[in-house]
Motif scaffolding. Structure first.
Motif, PDB file in Angstrom:
ATOM      1  N   VAL A   1     -82.674   4.318  95.194  1.00 30.07           N
ATOM      2  CA  VAL A   1     -82.016   5.406  95.948  1.00 30.07           C
ATOM      3  C   VAL A   1     -81.846   6.226  94.949  1.00 30.07           C
ATOM      4  O   VAL A   1     -81.135   5.937  93.795  1.00 30.07           O
ATOM      5  CB  VAL A   1     -80.783   5.038  96.902  1.00 30.07           C
ATOM      6  N   LYS A   2     -82.427   7.559  95.052  1.00 35.64           N
ATOM      7  CA  LYS A   2     -82.108   8.617  93.875  1.00 35.64           C
ATOM      8  C   LYS A   2     -81.622   9.981  94.471  1.00 35.64           C
ATOM      9  O   LYS A   2     -81.802  10.136  95.809  1.00 35.64           O
ATOM     10  CB  LYS A   2     -83.497   9.031  93.400  1.00 35.64           C
ATOM     11  N   ALA A   3     -80.946  10.758  93.591  1.00 36.33           N
ATOM     12  CA  ALA A   3     -80.267  11.981  94.196  1.00 36.33           C
ATOM     13  C   ALA A   3     -80.194  12.967  92.993  1.00 36.33           C
ATOM     14  O   ALA A   3     -80.257  12.754  91.907  1.00 36.33           O
ATOM     15  CB  ALA A   3     -78.833  11.626  94.907  1.00 36.33           C
ATOM     16  N   ILE A   4     -80.287  14.319  93.619  1.00 43.79           N
ATOM     17  CA  ILE A   4     -79.951  15.365  92.679  1.00 43.79           C
ATOM     18  C   ILE A   4     -78.891  16.078  93.380  1.00 43.79           C
ATOM     19  O   ILE A   4     -78.820  16.210  94.505  1.00 43.79           O
ATOM     20  CB  ILE A   4     -81.129  16.323  92.424  1.00 43.79           C
ATOM     21  N   CYS A   5     -77.953  16.702  92.527  1.00 45.54           N
ATOM     22  CA  CYS A   5     -77.036  17.576  93.005  1.00 45.54           C
ATOM     23  C   CYS A   5     -77.366  19.193  92.971  1.00 45.54           C
ATOM     24  O   CYS A   5     -77.500  19.567  91.654  1.00 45.54           O
ATOM     25  CB  CYS A   5     -75.663  17.282  92.430  1.00 45.54           C
ATOM     26  N   ILE A   6     -77.485  19.974  94.059  1.00 44.83           N
ATOM     27  CA  ILE A   6     -77.684  21.286  93.851  1.00 44.83           C
ATOM     28  C   ILE A   6     -76.428  22.141  93.901  1.00 44.83           C
ATOM     29  O   ILE A   6     -75.829  22.461  94.812  1.00 44.83           O
ATOM     30  CB  ILE A   6     -78.839  21.833  95.024  1.00 44.83           C
ATOM     31  N   PRO A   7     -76.063  22.705  92.579  1.00 46.29           N
ATOM     32  CA  PRO A   7     -75.017  23.450  92.552  1.00 46.29           C
ATOM     33  C   PRO A   7     -74.859  24.766  93.260  1.00 46.29           C
ATOM     34  O   PRO A   7     -75.747  25.400  93.438  1.00 46.29           O
ATOM     35  CB  PRO A   7     -74.958  23.769  91.103  1.00 46.29           C
ATOM     36  N   GLU A   8     -73.847  24.757  94.189  1.00 49.71           N
ATOM     37  CA  GLU A   8     -73.801  25.955  95.188  1.00 49.71           C
ATOM     38  C   GLU A   8     -74.846  25.929  96.042  1.00 49.71           C
ATOM     39  O   GLU A   8     -75.189  26.748  96.527  1.00 49.71           O
ATOM     40  CB  GLU A   8     -73.635  27.293  94.507  1.00 49.71           C
ATOM     41  N   GLY A   9     -75.512  24.672  96.235  1.00 48.65           N
ATOM     42  CA  GLY A   9     -76.561  24.669  97.234  1.00 48.65           C
ATOM     43  C   GLY A   9     -76.194  25.008  98.794  1.00 48.65           C
ATOM     44  O   GLY A   9     -76.908  25.746  99.467  1.00 48.65           O
ATOM     45  N   ALA A  10     -75.143  24.444  98.946  1.00 46.85           N
ATOM     46  CA  ALA A  10     -74.410  24.576 100.348  1.00 46.85           C
ATOM     47  C   ALA A  10     -74.230  26.134 100.632  1.00 46.85           C
ATOM     48  O   ALA A  10     -74.333  26.735 101.701  1.00 46.85           O
ATOM     49  CB  ALA A  10     -73.271  23.782 100.718  1.00 46.85           C
ATOM     50  N   LYS A  11     -74.105  26.808  99.654  1.00 43.43           N
ATOM     51  CA  LYS A  11     -73.490  28.430  99.527  1.00 43.43           C
ATOM     52  C   LYS A  11     -74.961  29.165  99.949  1.00 43.43           C
ATOM     53  O   LYS A  11     -75.030  30.021 100.749  1.00 43.43           O
ATOM     54  CB  LYS A  11     -72.988  28.768  98.341  1.00 43.43           C
ATOM     55  N   TYR A  12     -75.778  28.722  98.907  1.00 44.70           N
ATOM     56  CA  TYR A  12     -77.252  29.810  98.972  1.00 44.70           C
ATOM     57  C   TYR A  12     -78.277  29.184  99.923  1.00 44.70           C
ATOM     58  O   TYR A  12     -79.011  30.122 100.123  1.00 44.70           O
ATOM     59  CB  TYR A  12     -77.681  29.863  97.649  1.00 44.70           C
ATOM     60  N   LEU A  13     -78.531  27.822 100.184  1.00 39.80           N
ATOM     61  CA  LEU A  13     -79.600  27.207 100.733  1.00 39.80           C
ATOM     62  C   LEU A  13     -79.458  27.539 102.188  1.00 39.80           C
ATOM     63  O   LEU A  13     -78.490  27.084 102.669  1.00 39.80           O
ATOM     64  CB  LEU A  13     -79.828  25.914 100.254  1.00 39.80           C
ATOM     65  N   LYS A  14     -80.443  28.208 102.726  1.00 40.77           N
ATOM     66  CA  LYS A  14     -80.178  28.258 104.226  1.00 40.77           C
ATOM     67  C   LYS A  14     -81.126  27.135 104.911  1.00 40.77           C
ATOM     68  O   LYS A  14     -81.470  26.266 104.187  1.00 40.77           O
ATOM     69  CB  LYS A  14     -81.065  29.686 104.633  1.00 40.77           C
ATOM     70  N   ARG A  15     -80.700  26.938 106.233  1.00 36.69           N
ATOM     71  CA  ARG A  15     -81.414  25.948 106.888  1.00 36.69           C
ATOM     72  C   ARG A  15     -82.793  25.745 106.837  1.00 36.69           C
ATOM     73  O   ARG A  15     -83.428  24.502 106.597  1.00 36.69           O
ATOM     74  CB  ARG A  15     -80.905  25.964 108.587  1.00 36.69           C
ATOM     75  N   LYS A  16     -83.699  27.009 107.033  1.00 35.66           N
ATOM     76  CA  LYS A  16     -84.868  26.943 106.745  1.00 35.66           C
ATOM     77  C   LYS A  16     -85.341  26.556 105.234  1.00 35.66           C
ATOM     78  O   LYS A  16     -86.446  25.939 105.218  1.00 35.66           O
ATOM     79  CB  LYS A  16     -85.653  28.297 107.076  1.00 35.66           C
ATOM     80  N   ASP A  17     -84.532  26.868 104.393  1.00 36.03           N
ATOM     81  CA  ASP A  17     -84.718  26.116 103.203  1.00 36.03           C
ATOM     82  C   ASP A  17     -84.853  24.810 102.869  1.00 36.03           C
ATOM     83  O   ASP A  17     -85.762  24.049 102.341  1.00 36.03           O
ATOM     84  CB  ASP A  17     -83.697  26.892 102.080  1.00 36.03           C
ATOM     85  N   ILE A  18     -83.665  24.367 103.463  1.00 31.18           N
ATOM     86  CA  ILE A  18     -83.450  22.744 103.583  1.00 31.18           C
ATOM     87  C   ILE A  18     -84.772  22.196 104.311  1.00 31.18           C
ATOM     88  O   ILE A  18     -85.284  21.299 103.787  1.00 31.18           O
ATOM     89  CB  ILE A  18     -82.264  22.208 104.074  1.00 31.18           C
ATOM     90  N   GLU A  19     -84.951  22.815 105.218  1.00 33.19           N
ATOM     91  CA  GLU A  19     -86.408  22.340 106.065  1.00 33.19           C
ATOM     92  C   GLU A  19     -87.552  22.152 105.134  1.00 33.19           C
ATOM     93  O   GLU A  19     -88.149  21.337 105.217  1.00 33.19           O
ATOM     94  CB  GLU A  19     -86.655  22.864 107.347  1.00 33.19           C
ATOM     95  N   SER A  20     -87.734  23.310 104.678  1.00 27.53           N
ATOM     96  CA  SER A  20     -88.913  23.593 103.758  1.00 27.53           C
ATOM     97  C   SER A  20     -88.985  22.554 102.722  1.00 27.53           C
ATOM     98  O   SER A  20     -89.974  22.092 102.266  1.00 27.53           O
ATOM     99  CB  SER A  20     -89.245  24.952 103.258  1.00 27.53           C
ATOM    100  N   ILE A  21     -87.922  22.350 101.808  1.00 25.73           N
ATOM    101  CA  ILE A  21     -87.763  21.218 101.284  1.00 25.73           C
ATOM    102  C   ILE A  21     -88.096  19.891 101.560  1.00 25.73           C
ATOM    103  O   ILE A  21     -88.841  19.289 100.881  1.00 25.73           O
ATOM    104  CB  ILE A  21     -86.063  21.343 100.289  1.00 25.73           C
ATOM    105  N   ARG A  22     -87.628  19.465 102.800  1.00 25.52           N
ATOM    106  CA  ARG A  22     -87.962  18.385 103.340  1.00 25.52           C
ATOM    107  C   ARG A  22     -89.446  18.095 103.658  1.00 25.52           C
ATOM    108  O   ARG A  22     -90.067  16.972 103.397  1.00 25.52           O
ATOM    109  CB  ARG A  22     -87.189  18.068 104.519  1.00 25.52           C
ATOM    110  N   LYS A  23     -90.004  19.340 104.020  1.00 31.08           N
ATOM    111  CA  LYS A  23     -91.403  19.266 104.194  1.00 31.08           C
ATOM    112  C   LYS A  23     -92.280  19.152 103.139  1.00 31.08           C
ATOM    113  O   LYS A  23     -93.042  18.403 103.154  1.00 31.08           O
ATOM    114  CB  LYS A  23     -91.625  20.453 105.040  1.00 31.08           C
TER     115      LYS A  23
END
Lengths: 653, 653
Positions: free
Chosen positions: B366-388
């Protein structure tokens, strides 16, 4: 190979001032490096040695050194001569029991194996110094040794190698490159090019721009290699020079461009041409002919090797018309005289029939050259071969005349030359006792060309007899200028073609003739000649789109569409510009005195265009041609073609 | 074009310390020339000007100068701004009757015409100085003027030009080259290469050797252009690199070789690749990996532009395994963090199904990265596009976790992460308020690769929001080492192929594994990475013929005959050797901050491999193919193919 190589080495050692012969390792490094007015390169940085073999001197005594190199030879298992690119050094093989493993390595490794040795620099015992060897005062007392790679086999008996054909040298080029001559040639080439770059880039603000080699076929580019693309029927081609690109760079405001440019010319099999070659390619804006000439004189002077006599500038200049009239060629070898003299006036009333005939024609002339001591050195068969050359190549009759020598076999025709004519000839040609005069008649250009060829043939014949006509230490540079802009086409003399290329500007005084008598227009083309070889050529270019269009379409009847991008560029504010290209391979060949340009190129092609080492060009499976939408058209008579193929087991030469 | 160009110019003028934006003419010449510790080049030697436009200052007051340049623009027929490669200068158009002809020339010539003016350098009247212009204190009082070439037409309205597509820029490249940015890019390239040559040739004794480009097809060289020869069925090919030749030069005792080498690769249409490209090609004898690395660090440092922050050496180094584990790629962009963290231990007892599944497999992680201020700047559609992205490219499921942020739309699965696991994650990943953690699971390499890609995607997304993650003034060099020597073949994973090329030496510690578990052998290959781009790669080579033969024949199952010349050479006393090649185009692209390598090449091909200016590749009449014994295999469905063709009137982009 290497024993002979060694004898060449020692021969060179004993003549450290010899200019044209192979130079020794030590001299090589000194002349190329120390006296080049730069910081001495660190030759042992980043690697597993502390010093190069060739650099060790008495000043290194007592130093602990590590050397890497090839075993050149061994003497009685006591001494080993180690070689690297920088020279030779003597290594003392330890004889004591405690160093048995070191002794074993150094005694058992075959010649040309690669070893690393560490030890101390010591003096040779008194009387054992070798003054012929740059490292001859010292030797290495070895502490440790390591076999880095054993030489398993050499592809032929070493002793025989130097007698081998050039084909064999090319096939095993990686061995041939170990010779001192090839090392010298390639290193000198690298250093001269570096100095040229310093001159152009650092001193005069030129910009080194790389231009594409995958380009479009140029009009009339019959000698351009083609490269199929992945689009059906579409081909790139490898240009013969970056001509169009360098002009477009001027339009683009680059101002001063240079490039050490790879160029390509497919001429089939030619003995001293290479399908790919290198030129020092230069273009400048706002320049005239004088500017380019001064630039190049400075360039040659700045980059000239330190072990040659300095170059004197400015170089003399001669018009094409003068070169033809005096030397019968556009690339006169001005290291020696024997100039062509027009003696038409002497023979206005001659009784010699073929001279009479010639002079009765509108362009008829009588020409002569005087061969110093020709009567002494040229044999009857030489004279016969000279006459035959002129007859075969130019359909010209040539008359040898011994004006002062008491030769028995003087030709009967020559006897018809009256005494008064003889005296005038002696005065005009400055004939000495034992000289011979070669005399021919006919149309000016043809008469001059024949005598120009015979002049060189005679020089060869005289030099074969030991007469020094062309001092190998002499480098005679010469500008040839005022070429004709156009020449009649060989296949149809009523049409004109460019004498050089269609972008050459006309001579300013002759511009109006373009519209009336274009065949009389001189160009702003200039050639640089060295010792009778053309080593460079260039011109001021046309920067006026209308003029360029007129010359292309009306005079040359070329398809203007193929050059529409260039014409359009000239209309967008093209500055006046001009340039030159120097043939680097030929220049290096002349400077090193190499017999062929193949000796100044690391991996040359054979005269048939083959890489004899890897066997290129080679067959390719049809499926690998598919992406390029081409297929081989096999000749209908494969047997006839087969004979032209080359196999590595049947080397060329 | 030029009005916009001018505004860019003035913009740059107002920010003389800006690092990544187009630089001004004056700054250009100063930064490239004056501070380079060399003699200042004479930019007006040999030509019809006394000075360049951009160099004039108050120190030239009273001097009579002659300038040549392009008319940049006019102001009310009183002032004319003249431009050359070195900058702009203001020319005062004379208004008195006696200078009517000069006035006429300067007022009537269209913009971008080429003129020569002579006059005196005078002070601008008080208050009229332009501090934003390097020549802004002075102007030229003209005495004479000459129209050198009138700009008849520009191919499009000038104002529109900068908005044109890249295709149009390429079609009229000679105009595009006049821009300050292209001038800067090409001049910087020339000067950096010159400094590299000084370093290699003058400081460290490297020999510049030109190697052939007409060569033989190499085994597996499917990307090599073919060139038909005049022998039926025989082809040269254009090599992808001088690899074989540089190794043979080492066998030939050249010791230290370099070449600014033209290389060729036929990859069809690729957006940021060129069919011909340039590499700084280097090879040394008796060297190890450390030696090459130090050499290159020195090279980059020595040639680094003066207008950038100096480069710090030595460069950090990272093994391939570390790079993959921490950055998910073999070319990590180390300008920013967001490293991959292995969090397998945290989830040994998880209830999250897809993590459970992953960890139950042998190689599961199991691996992870931490995106600094990701919760502030990434929109829901960004997260969706990342997962896609992860799903599309790697078939990987990715879980976004907002550990500290109070996001409403946290995924339901994430809620299953127990509090204790959450705390361990926060500690391991150093999670801050507003960060988001991306979590994935699966086989090590695949999990890392997906997160490596997402790391870059997230950086793009954050930077689009104005977060500065990758400082454009920062140049992060990195060595990546200890690559695997072989990789399983994609089409048949049971067979091995070389990870780089078959001449790469195995890691000394892994040699014995060659005969037992070759897939585990690490190599002595090293890559040089800059800001996440591979800009160079090299290796220590195999110098032992037996080992080379074993790898070629037994492991790689290649046709050894195709390389017999190289194997034979290794048997003739080949020294240990190694080298590297730097991709010059990509390096220059990164240094200049250019959007594409086409911006650092004078005449690049389009992404379809076309020269849009001359329309290459082009058709060739069948009779010109005859000497090469080839014919075009026209596709059976010509309509389908036609759509892939490119016409200049339908430019690409």
């Amino acid at each position: 190979m290497f024993s002979c190589w060694l004898s060449r080495l020692y021969w060179a050692l004993s003549k450290p001032t010899g200019r044209t012969k192979p130079l020794i390792w030590g001299f090589l490094s000194r002349s190329l490096v120390l006296s080049s007015q730069r910081r001495i390169p660190e030759l042992s940085s980043f690697v597993a040695r502390t010093n190069t073999c060739g650099e060790l001197r008495s000043s290194h005594l007592g130093q602990e050194v590590t050397l890497c190199g090839w075993i050149q030879y061994r003497r009685q298992n006591i001494f080993l001569i180690l070689r690297d690119f920088n020279g030779l050094v003597q290594v003392v093989i330890p004889q004591d029991e405690s160093a048995a493993s070191v002794k074993k390595i150094l005694c058992e490794a075959p010649v040309e194996s690669v070893v690393q040795v560490s030890g101390i620099v010591i003096s040779r015992p008194p009387g054992q110094e070798n003054p012929k060897m740059p490292t001859g005062e010292i030797e290495i007392k070895v502490k440790t040794a390591k076999l880095l790679n054993s030489c398993k086999k050499l592809p032929f008996e070493i002793k025989d190698f130097v007698k081998k054909t050039e084909a064999l040298r090319l096939q095993y080029r990686y061995l041939d490159l170990r010779s001192s001559q090839m090392q010298y040639n390639l290193r000198l080439r690298s250093q001269m090019v570096m100095k040229m770059r310093e001159y152009l880039c650092n001193l005069h603000g030129f910009v080194d721009v790389e231009t594409p080699t995958l380009f479009k076929r140029t009009p009339g580019g019959a000698k351009e290699f083609v490269i199929p693309s992945r689009e059906p029927g579409k081909f790139y081609s490898l240009p013969q020079s970056p001509q169009q690109f360098k002009q477009l760079l001027m339009v683009g405001g680059l101002d001063r461009y240079f490039q050490v440019a790879r160029c390509y010319r497919d001429e089939g099999s030619r003995p001293d041409r290479q399908p790919e070659f290198t030129q020092i390619d230069i273009e400048m804006s706002f320049v005239d002919q004088t500017g380019i000439q001064s630039l190049i004189e400075g360039l040659v002077q700045y980059s000239w090797p330190n072990d040659k006599d300095p170059v004197v500038v400015p170089f003399p200049s001669m018009t094409f018309a003068e070169a033809l009239a005096s030397y019968g060629t556009d690339k006169p070898d001005t290291r020696f005289g024997m100039k062509i003299v027009d003696i038409s006036d002497v023979f206005r009333n001659t009784e010699v029939r073929f001279l009479q005939d010639a002079l009765s024609k509108p362009q008829g002339t009588v020409k002569a050259i005087c061969i110093p001591e020709g009567a002494k050195y040229l044999k009857r068969k030489d004279i016969e071969s000279i006459r035959k050359s002129a007859a075969d190549r130019f359909k010209q009759e040539v008359l040898p005349v011994f004006l002062k020598a008491s030769r028995k076999w003087n030709s009967p025709v020559a006897k018809l030359i009256m005494e008064e004519q003889g005296l005038r000839l002696i005065r005009l040609l400055e004939v000495q006792e034992e000289d011979v005069v070669l005399l021919t008649a006919g149309e000016h250009e043809k008469a001059c060309s024949s005598l120009g060829m015979l002049r060189l043939e005679c020089a060869d014949l005289l030099e074969a007899e030991g007469v020094v006509l062309r001092d190998p230490a002499l480098f005679s540079f010469l500008w040839v200028v005022d070429f004709p802009l156009f020449l009649p086409k060989e296949e149809n003399p009523k049409e004109l073609e460019s004498a050089h290329h269609p972008f050459t500007a006309p001579h300013p005084s002759d511009v109006r003739l373009l519209y009336t008598e274009p065949q009389k227009v001189r160009s702003q083309h200039y050639d640089l000649v060295l010792n009778g070889s053309e080593i460079g050529g260039g011109s001021i270019r046309i920067h006026d789109a209308e003029l360029q269009r007129y010359i292309l379409a009306t005079i040359l009847k070329e398809d203007v569409d193929l050059l529409s991008h260039l014409l359009q560029a000239l209309d967008c504010g093209a500055p006046p510009h001009g340039g030159i290209a120097l043939g680097l391979d030929r220049l290096m060949c002349l400077i090193t005195g190499a017999p062929s340009i193949r000796d100044v190129i690391a991996f040359p092609k054979s005269f048939r265009g083959h890489d004899l080492m890897s066997n290129a060009p080679d067959s390719i499976p049809p499926e690998e041609l598919k992406p390029y939408h081409i297929q081989v058209s096999w000749p209908t008579d494969p047997e006839a073609e087969k004979s032209s193929l080359n196999h590595p087991c049947h080397p060329e030469s």
